[in-house]
Design a protein around this motif. Structure first.
Motif, PDB file in Angstrom:
ATOM      1  N   ALA A   1      34.890  24.325  20.643  1.00 28.46           N
ATOM      2  CA  ALA A   1      34.791  23.833  19.265  1.00 28.46           C
ATOM      3  C   ALA A   1      35.872  24.458  18.383  1.00 28.46           C
ATOM      4  CB  ALA A   1      33.408  24.142  18.694  1.00 28.46           C
ATOM      5  N   LEU A   2      36.133  25.750  18.562  1.00 27.91           N
ATOM      6  CA  LEU A   2      37.159  26.422  17.766  1.00 27.91           C
ATOM      7  C   LEU A   2      38.548  25.858  18.056  1.00 27.91           C
ATOM      8  CD1 LEU A   2      36.103  30.180  17.924  1.00 27.91           C
ATOM      9  CD2 LEU A   2      36.143  28.727  15.908  1.00 27.91           C
ATOM     10  N   ALA A   3      38.758  25.366  19.270  1.00 27.00           N
ATOM     11  CA  ALA A   3      40.046  24.784  19.623  1.00 27.00           C
ATOM     12  C   ALA A   3      40.186  23.353  19.133  1.00 27.00           C
ATOM     13  CB  ALA A   3      40.234  24.832  21.143  1.00 27.00           C
ATOM     14  N   VAL A   4      39.093  22.591  19.176  1.00 21.89           N
ATOM     15  CA  VAL A   4      39.160  21.151  18.890  1.00 21.89           C
ATOM     16  C   VAL A   4      39.130  20.846  17.396  1.00 21.89           C
ATOM     17  CG1 VAL A   4      37.886  18.969  19.115  1.00 21.89           C
ATOM     18  CG2 VAL A   4      38.240  20.431  21.119  1.00 21.89           C
ATOM     19  N   ILE A   5      38.255  21.489  16.637  1.00 20.15           N
ATOM     20  CA  ILE A   5      38.040  21.105  15.247  1.00 20.15           C
ATOM     21  C   ILE A   5      39.271  21.287  14.358  1.00 20.15           C
ATOM     22  CG2 ILE A   5      36.717  21.597  13.146  1.00 20.15           C
ATOM     23  CD1 ILE A   5      35.283  19.862  15.209  1.00 20.15           C
ATOM     24  N   PRO A   6      39.980  22.411  14.390  1.00 14.79           N
ATOM     25  CA  PRO A   6      41.181  22.503  13.542  1.00 14.79           C
ATOM     26  C   PRO A   6      42.205  21.419  13.862  1.00 14.79           C
ATOM     27  CG  PRO A   6      40.520  24.682  14.281  1.00 14.79           C
ATOM     28  CD  PRO A   6      39.692  23.698  15.061  1.00 14.79           C
ATOM     29  N   ALA A   7      42.412  21.127  15.144  1.00 11.25           N
ATOM     30  CA  ALA A   7      43.375  20.088  15.525  1.00 11.25           C
ATOM     31  C   ALA A   7      42.917  18.715  15.045  1.00 11.25           C
ATOM     32  CB  ALA A   7      43.558  20.078  17.041  1.00 11.25           C
ATOM     33  N   THR A   8      41.632  18.442  15.190  1.00 10.17           N
ATOM     34  CA  THR A   8      41.103  17.153  14.740  1.00 10.17           C
ATOM     35  C   THR A   8      41.187  17.026  13.229  1.00 10.17           C
ATOM     36  OG1 THR A   8      39.561  17.196  16.615  1.00 10.17           O
ATOM     37  CG2 THR A   8      39.125  15.591  14.883  1.00 10.17           C
ATOM     38  N   ALA A   9      40.895  18.110  12.515  1.00 12.52           N
ATOM     39  CA  ALA A   9      40.979  18.089  11.049  1.00 12.52           C
ATOM     40  C   ALA A   9      42.407  17.805  10.599  1.00 12.52           C
ATOM     41  CB  ALA A   9      40.490  19.419  10.481  1.00 12.52           C
ATOM     42  N   TRP A  10      43.377  18.424  11.263  1.00  8.98           N
ATOM     43  CA  TRP A  10      44.786  18.188  10.919  1.00  8.98           C
ATOM     44  C   TRP A  10      45.148  16.721  11.151  1.00  8.98           C
ATOM     45  CZ3 TRP A  10      49.047  16.672  13.872  1.00  8.98           C
ATOM     46  CH2 TRP A  10      50.293  16.791  13.237  1.00  8.98           C
ATOM     47  N   LEU A  11      44.672  16.148  12.247  1.00  6.06           N
ATOM     48  CA  LEU A  11      44.964  14.740  12.540  1.00  6.06           C
ATOM     49  C   LEU A  11      44.317  13.810  11.517  1.00  6.06           C
ATOM     50  CD1 LEU A  11      44.644  14.645  16.439  1.00  6.06           C
ATOM     51  CD2 LEU A  11      46.714  14.280  15.085  1.00  6.06           C
ATOM     52  N   VAL A  12      43.082  14.111  11.110  1.00  6.74           N
ATOM     53  CA  VAL A  12      42.403  13.290  10.111  1.00  6.74           C
ATOM     54  C   VAL A  12      43.188  13.297   8.806  1.00  6.74           C
ATOM     55  CG1 VAL A  12      40.341  13.130   8.645  1.00  6.74           C
ATOM     56  CG2 VAL A  12      40.088  13.470  11.104  1.00  6.74           C
ATOM     57  N   ASP A  13      43.619  14.477   8.370  1.00  4.95           N
ATOM     58  CA  ASP A  13      44.423  14.562   7.142  1.00  4.95           C
ATOM     59  C   ASP A  13      45.729  13.792   7.276  1.00  4.95           C
ATOM     60  OD1 ASP A  13      42.760  16.078   5.495  1.00  4.95           O
ATOM     61  OD2 ASP A  13      43.449  17.974   6.350  1.00  4.95           O
ATOM     62  N   ARG A  14      46.386  13.955   8.399  1.00  7.62           N
ATOM     63  CA  ARG A  14      47.681  13.302   8.592  1.00  7.62           C
ATOM     64  C   ARG A  14      47.538  11.778   8.598  1.00  7.62           C
ATOM     65  NH1 ARG A  14      52.724  14.618  10.148  1.00  7.62           N
ATOM     66  NH2 ARG A  14      53.918  13.120  11.395  1.00  7.62           N
TER      67      ARG A  14
END
Length: 228
Positions: A197-210
């Motif tokens: 979860a710690l690996a996936v969520i920051p990356a997913t959040a960045w993609l959602v913003d982008r």
């Protein structure tokens, strides 16, 4: 709106720190997966933390463990997702609502993919154990809620990072305890799920913003062309 006027789900002040944490967490997931690939017994670290058994907790704590475990089951998970998405929409944070669905879904999909690749089992060949999907899901949800709170409270880098990590730790520890107590996972499975979860969520959040920013840019460009 979901564009640049809407708050980012990954606050800019947290991006560097959470990016580093995500990279380290992904490394832990891979290392543990390599160490326990194909195993069907608890490892040295598992035995050092607790001697895993099929029934290591008694009432009334067993009822607490079962209730916590339910939150990671399909019905309980769906209830949590619906409740948190509804809360985000009421707070007019559509990006956060998207992140909850995308982040939780990607996290669960990642654990589902890793389990047969690692091949670690518990209580029989059919019970794939690494990483813990229950722990990963609840931790992912806690991370998204903490990111939302960080943005709304306007917390800085240090306070925001501490809040996000604290939320992940509390949620992961609670579900992890339940999984180990009920004999569903080894402690290292729980650690693997937490780090997933710690690996996936920051990356997913960045993609959602982008993606949201790009959508608004395209919409704005189309509007300007129409006015010409």
């Amino acid at each position: 709106m979901t564009g640049r006027s809407a708050p980012a789900v990954l606050p800019p002040s947290l991006r560097a720190w959470l990016g580093l944490i995500a990279a380290l967490a992904a490394l832990v997931v891979l290392v543990l997966g390599a160490l326990y690939a194909g195993h069907s017994e608890p490892g040295r670290m598992d035995r050092w933390i607790v001697q895993p058994t099929a029934d290591s907790v008694r009432p009334p704590w067993r009822y607490v463990a079962l209730a916590t475990d339910f939150l990671g089951e399909p019905a309980g998970a769906a209830m949590l997702v619906v409740a948190t998405v509804t809360g985000c929409l009421l707070l007019r944070r559509p990006r956060a609502a998207v992140l909850i669905v995308a982040g939780a879904g990607t996290t669960v999909a990642t654990t589902t993919l890793l389990k047969p690749l690692v091949g670690r089992t518990i209580h029989g060949d059919g019970n794939l154990a690494y990483p813990s999907g229950h722990t990963a899901f609840v931790t992912a949800l806690a991370l998204v809620v903490a990111l939302l709170a960080t943005g709304r409270l306007g917390l800085g880098r240090t306070a925001g990072t501490l809040l996000v990590l604290a939320a992940a730790l509390v949620a992961g520890a609670a579900m992890g305890w339940a999984q180990v107590a009920l004999g569903a996972h080894y402690p290292t499975d729980v650690l693997g799920g937490w780090c997933t979860a710690l690996a996936v969520i920051p990356a997913t959040a960045w993609l959602v913003d982008r993606m949201a920013d790009q959508l608004v840019d395209r919409t704005a460009d189309a509007g300007r062309r129409e006015r010409r």
